[in-house]
Design a protein around this motif. Structure first.
Motif, PDB file in Angstrom:
ATOM      1  N   ILE A 177       0.843  -1.191   0.000  1.00 45.55           N
ATOM      2  CA  ILE A 177       0.000   0.000   0.000  1.00 45.55           C
ATOM      3  C   ILE A 177       0.883   1.247   0.000  1.00 45.55           C
ATOM      4  O   ILE A 177       1.897   1.296   0.700  1.00 45.55           O
ATOM      5  N   GLY A 178       0.490   2.246  -0.813  1.00 44.39           N
ATOM      6  CA  GLY A 178       1.247   3.490  -0.842  1.00 44.39           C
ATOM      7  C   GLY A 178       1.372   4.054  -2.237  1.00 44.39           C
ATOM      8  O   GLY A 178       0.542   3.815  -3.113  1.00 44.39           O
ATOM      9  N   GLU A 179       2.459   4.798  -2.452  1.00 49.34           N
ATOM     10  CA  GLU A 179       2.606   5.569  -3.690  1.00 49.34           C
ATOM     11  C   GLU A 179       3.108   4.731  -4.869  1.00 49.34           C
ATOM     12  O   GLU A 179       3.963   3.855  -4.706  1.00 49.34           O
ATOM     13  N   VAL A 180       2.537   5.024  -6.026  1.00 53.04           N
ATOM     14  CA  VAL A 180       3.095   4.603  -7.306  1.00 53.04           C
ATOM     15  C   VAL A 180       3.281   5.899  -8.083  1.00 53.04           C
ATOM     16  O   VAL A 180       2.345   6.683  -8.213  1.00 53.04           O
ATOM     17  N   PHE A 198       4.153  -1.648   3.871  1.00 55.14           N
ATOM     18  CA  PHE A 198       3.961  -0.211   3.671  1.00 55.14           C
ATOM     19  C   PHE A 198       5.243   0.536   3.997  1.00 55.14           C
ATOM     20  O   PHE A 198       6.172   0.005   4.611  1.00 55.14           O
ATOM     21  N   CYS A 199       5.295   1.803   3.555  1.00 54.14           N
ATOM     22  CA  CYS A 199       6.446   2.684   3.795  1.00 54.14           C
ATOM     23  C   CYS A 199       5.934   3.978   4.426  1.00 54.14           C
ATOM     24  O   CYS A 199       4.753   4.065   4.766  1.00 54.14           O
ATOM     25  N   SER A 200       6.806   4.987   4.562  1.00 58.69           N
ATOM     26  CA  SER A 200       6.383   6.201   5.282  1.00 58.69           C
ATOM     27  C   SER A 200       6.019   7.376   4.385  1.00 58.69           C
ATOM     28  O   SER A 200       5.420   8.345   4.845  1.00 58.69           O
ATOM     29  N   VAL A 201       6.375   7.319   3.097  1.00 58.45           N
ATOM     30  CA  VAL A 201       6.155   8.467   2.212  1.00 58.45           C
ATOM     31  C   VAL A 201       4.686   8.892   2.180  1.00 58.45           C
ATOM     32  O   VAL A 201       4.367  10.082   2.139  1.00 58.45           O
ATOM     33  N   ASP A 202       3.762   7.927   2.209  1.00 62.10           N
ATOM     34  CA  ASP A 202       2.331   8.247   2.145  1.00 62.10           C
ATOM     35  C   ASP A 202       1.664   8.291   3.517  1.00 62.10           C
ATOM     36  O   ASP A 202       0.444   8.168   3.629  1.00 62.10           O
ATOM     37  N   LEU A 203       2.465   8.512   4.573  1.00 63.81           N
ATOM     38  CA  LEU A 203       1.896   8.639   5.924  1.00 63.81           C
ATOM     39  C   LEU A 203       1.762  10.099   6.355  1.00 63.81           C
ATOM     40  O   LEU A 203       1.448  10.371   7.509  1.00 63.81           O
ATOM     41  N   VAL A 204       1.987  11.037   5.415  1.00 60.20           N
ATOM     42  CA  VAL A 204       1.721  12.444   5.730  1.00 60.20           C
ATOM     43  C   VAL A 204       0.217  12.591   5.994  1.00 60.20           C
ATOM     44  O   VAL A 204      -0.578  11.743   5.591  1.00 60.20           O
ATOM     45  N   PHE A 231       6.966  -3.110   7.576  1.00 62.01           N
ATOM     46  CA  PHE A 231       7.129  -1.658   7.474  1.00 62.01           C
ATOM     47  C   PHE A 231       8.572  -1.315   7.145  1.00 62.01           C
ATOM     48  O   PHE A 231       9.493  -1.694   7.868  1.00 62.01           O
ATOM     49  N   ASP A 232       8.759  -0.605   6.035  1.00 62.15           N
ATOM     50  CA  ASP A 232      10.060  -0.036   5.671  1.00 62.15           C
ATOM     51  C   ASP A 232       9.899   1.478   5.678  1.00 62.15           C
ATOM     52  O   ASP A 232       9.318   2.037   4.750  1.00 62.15           O
ATOM     53  N   PRO A 233      10.387   2.190   6.715  1.00 62.92           N
ATOM     54  CA  PRO A 233      10.170   3.637   6.785  1.00 62.92           C
ATOM     55  C   PRO A 233      10.624   4.384   5.529  1.00 62.92           C
ATOM     56  O   PRO A 233       9.970   5.337   5.105  1.00 62.92           O
TER      57      PRO A 233
END
Length: 323
Positions: A7-10, A133-139, A163-165
């Motif tokens: 889940i997150g950015e493409v 998931f990663c952290s880029v889309d956790l803003v 989780f990979d920050p």
């Protein structure tokens, strides 16, 4: 083998045609598909896993391109949403002579940040699946709430959370907000991947062992500490396993960490991991799992861009046989 979800950015990575120039001095770029969660999904698919991408793309040409690229890489896109409310995200990347990167992102917001918790479906996750998931889309955005819902749903169903920050400071209002958000999500994960560049920033602790032990909080059961070409250390509670890295001629480091964690998680899926067997499998198979992951990451640096450079399972096994 169970399913893998990311889940997150493409987004689109615009890679410079000239190395060793500051971003302001680059005159030509090559368009490549990217986004850390997408890179990991492609890696799992390329190795033979059943991978899904949870994201939202703009109804634009870049969104069409990315959807096509995911499908061609073998990633299931049934969980990809589209929107007219924002454009697909872009990232401009300048490369130093050593292959390291400098980023400039265009998203205010981008389409991925508009994925809402209502669009996360109950039937997606099952026992033995992995959600990454990663952290880029956790803003602060609808996407952050979508992450929380997906994590809770997957965990309830018996899935493993990874989780990979993947820290990207320029995407945050300030570094402290980034750090606090990462620490908010760490306890939700079973597996945490962290690089040597990120460890002290996230924990505020300079001693490596103390910093890693401080991250065993909440549901965290395994911490993967990556050291680039120097290899990796896998920490379980009270145990540590080491695996050396592989030397290759580096063209571009983009996506190497994503290919690494994709290889790691694919190996767990292949071994039928469940929440209750995670530590047992890692104890018994750590050497095989980490060697495969290290080779995956190393081979990815020998090409340009992330997704195009991720190797196949056969290429990794061939590399390992001759290393």
């Amino acid at each position: 083998m169970r399913n893998f979800y990311s889940i997150g950015e493409v987004l689109i990575d615009f890679i410079p045609l000239q190395k060793g120039r500051a971003l302001k001095d680059v005159v030509g770029f090559e368009r490549l598909p990217g986004g850390a969660p997408a890179n990991v999904a492609v890696a799992v698919a390329r190795f033979g896993g059943k991978a899904y991408m949870i994201t939202k793309l703009g109804m634009d040409a870049f969104g069409d391109f990315l959807l096509e690229q995911l499908q061609q890489a073998g990633v299931n896109t049934e969980t990809v949403k589209r929107t007219n409310e924002a454009n697909t995200g872009l990232a401009f990347v300048s490369l130093r002579h050593d292959g390291e990167r400098d980023f400039s992102f265009y998203r205010n917001p981008s389409a991925d940040l508009l994925l809402s918790e209502k669009e996360i479906e109950d039937g997606w996750f099952e026992d033995g699946d992995i959600l990454h998931f990663c952290s880029v889309d956790l803003v602060e955005s609808p996407m952050k709430k979508a992450h929380i819902k997906a994590i809770h749903l997957a965990k309830e169903k018996g899935s493993i959370i990874s989780f990979d920050p993947n820290v990207r400071i320029p995407l945050w209002n300030n570094p402290e907000t980034c750090r606090k958000t990462i620490l908010e999500f760490v306890p939700m994960a079973h597996i945490l991947k962290i690089s040597e560049e990120e460890l002290e920033f996230i924990t505020g602790i300079s001693n490596i062992n103390e910093a890693i032990q401080s991250l065993f909080t909440g549901d965290v059961r395994a911490i993967i500490y990556t050291k680039g070409a120097e290899g990796v250390e896998l920490y379980l509670k009270g145990e540590v396993y080491q695996s050396p890295g592989y030397r290759v001629e580096v063209q571009d480091t983009t996506g190497a960490g994503d290919a690494f964690i994709g290889g790691f998680l694919y190996q767990l899926l292949e071994k039928g991991v469940r929440q209750e067997t995670l530590e047992k499998i890692l104890r018994e198979h750590h050497q095989e799992v980490l060697s495969f992951a290290n080779a995956s990451g190393a081979l990815t640096t020998s090409g340009k861009g992330a997704i195009p450079s991720i190797p196949t399972k056969d290429e990794i096994n061939c590399f390992l046989q001759h290393s």
